[in-house]
Design a protein around this motif. Sequence first.
Motif: not given
Length: 84
Positions: A23-35, A75-84
């Motif tokens: 999540a740090v490398t991805a950067g805050a705001g980076r999103e993935f959708i897994l289906k 979505v990355s918050n810059g440190t960890n991942w959050l679900t939306l």
Amino acid sequence: VLMTDHIVNCDGTTAYTITLPSAVTAGAGREFILKRTSTVAGTITIAPVSSQTIDGTAGNNTTLLGTNYNKVHLVSNGTNWLTL
């Protein structure tokens, strides 16, 4: 999951683990959708790297894509991942 991915289709015909990038490398705001794209009962595990979390929970998560045709928006918050 690669940094170039945005939407990842997950076929559950066999059990496997999807490892998220840092999540740090991805950067805050980076999103993935897994289906989940099937009704087959293979377990799909989502794993954050090292000590990172998904919604504050460390370690692997098998419930986010546990239901047939379920999806999860991360979505990355810059440190960890959050679900939306």
